[in-house]
Scaffold this motif. Structure first.
Motif, short mmCIF file in Angstrom:
data_model
loop_
_atom_site.label_atom_id
_atom_site.label_comp_id
_atom_site.label_asym_id
_atom_site.label_seq_id
_atom_site.Cartn_x
_atom_site.Cartn_y
_atom_site.Cartn_z
N UNK A 1 -27.40 46.81 5.65
CA UNK A 1 -26.12 46.58 6.33
C UNK A 1 -26.12 45.22 7.04
N UNK A 2 -27.23 44.86 7.66
CA UNK A 2 -27.32 43.57 8.33
C UNK A 2 -27.23 42.43 7.31
N UNK A 3 -27.86 42.62 6.15
CA UNK A 3 -27.79 41.61 5.10
C UNK A 3 -26.37 41.43 4.60
N UNK A 4 -25.64 42.53 4.45
CA UNK A 4 -24.24 42.45 4.03
C UNK A 4 -23.39 41.74 5.07
N UNK A 5 -23.62 42.04 6.31
CA UNK A 5 -22.88 41.39 7.39
C UNK A 5 -23.19 39.90 7.45
N UNK A 6 -24.46 39.57 7.29
CA UNK A 6 -24.86 38.16 7.32
C UNK A 6 -24.23 37.39 6.17
N UNK A 7 -24.19 37.98 5.00
CA UNK A 7 -23.59 37.28 3.87
C UNK A 7 -22.08 37.16 4.03
N UNK A 8 -21.45 38.16 4.63
CA UNK A 8 -20.00 38.07 4.87
C UNK A 8 -19.68 37.00 5.90
N UNK A 9 -20.49 36.88 6.92
CA UNK A 9 -20.25 35.87 7.95
C UNK A 9 -20.64 34.47 7.51
N UNK A 10 -21.49 34.38 6.50
CA UNK A 10 -21.87 33.06 6.01
C UNK A 10 -20.71 32.38 5.29
N UNK A 11 -19.66 33.12 5.00
CA UNK A 11 -18.47 32.54 4.37
C UNK A 11 -17.96 31.37 5.20
N UNK A 12 -17.98 31.51 6.51
CA UNK A 12 -17.42 30.48 7.37
C UNK A 12 -18.20 29.17 7.28
N UNK A 13 -19.51 29.25 7.26
CA UNK A 13 -20.29 28.01 7.15
C UNK A 13 -20.16 27.42 5.76
N UNK A 14 -20.08 28.25 4.73
CA UNK A 14 -19.90 27.74 3.37
C UNK A 14 -18.51 27.13 3.19
N UNK A 15 -17.50 27.76 3.78
CA UNK A 15 -16.14 27.24 3.68
C UNK A 15 -16.02 25.91 4.41
N UNK A 16 -16.73 25.76 5.52
CA UNK A 16 -16.70 24.50 6.27
C UNK A 16 -17.21 23.35 5.41
N UNK B 1 -17.17 23.19 2.23
CA UNK B 1 -16.17 22.95 1.20
C UNK B 1 -15.00 22.15 1.71
N UNK B 2 -14.55 22.43 2.92
CA UNK B 2 -13.44 21.71 3.49
C UNK B 2 -13.84 20.29 3.89
N UNK B 3 -15.06 20.11 4.31
CA UNK B 3 -15.53 18.80 4.77
C UNK B 3 -15.67 17.81 3.62
N UNK B 4 -15.87 18.31 2.42
CA UNK B 4 -16.03 17.40 1.29
C UNK B 4 -14.69 16.99 0.85
#
Length: 58
Positions: A38-53, A55-58
């Motif tokens: 469950x923690x791994x799923x939560x961590x991967x879901x929250x990593x969306x924000x850093x990955x999206x950042x 993507x937007x910065x490029x």
């Protein structure tokens, strides 16, 4: 590279947090594995924000 450097130390965090309950007999080993999953799923879901950042910065 920063995502990997900061993300790796938190991988065993959920398991370490639940181990004291396992050793005292309050939860089973399956419960520990379930909380780690469950923690791994939560961590991967929250990593969306850093990955999206990135993507937007490029």
């Amino acid at each position: 590279m920063a995502q990997t450097a900061y993300g790796r130390p938190f991988d065993p965090l959920s398991t370490m947090a639940a181990l004291h309950l396992y050793f005292t007999g309050k939860v089973t080993f399956g419960d520990v594995m379930q909380s780690a999953s469950a923690f791994g799923s939560l961590k991967s879901a929250l990593s969306f924000f850093s990955q999206a950042y990135f993507g937007f910065a490029q």
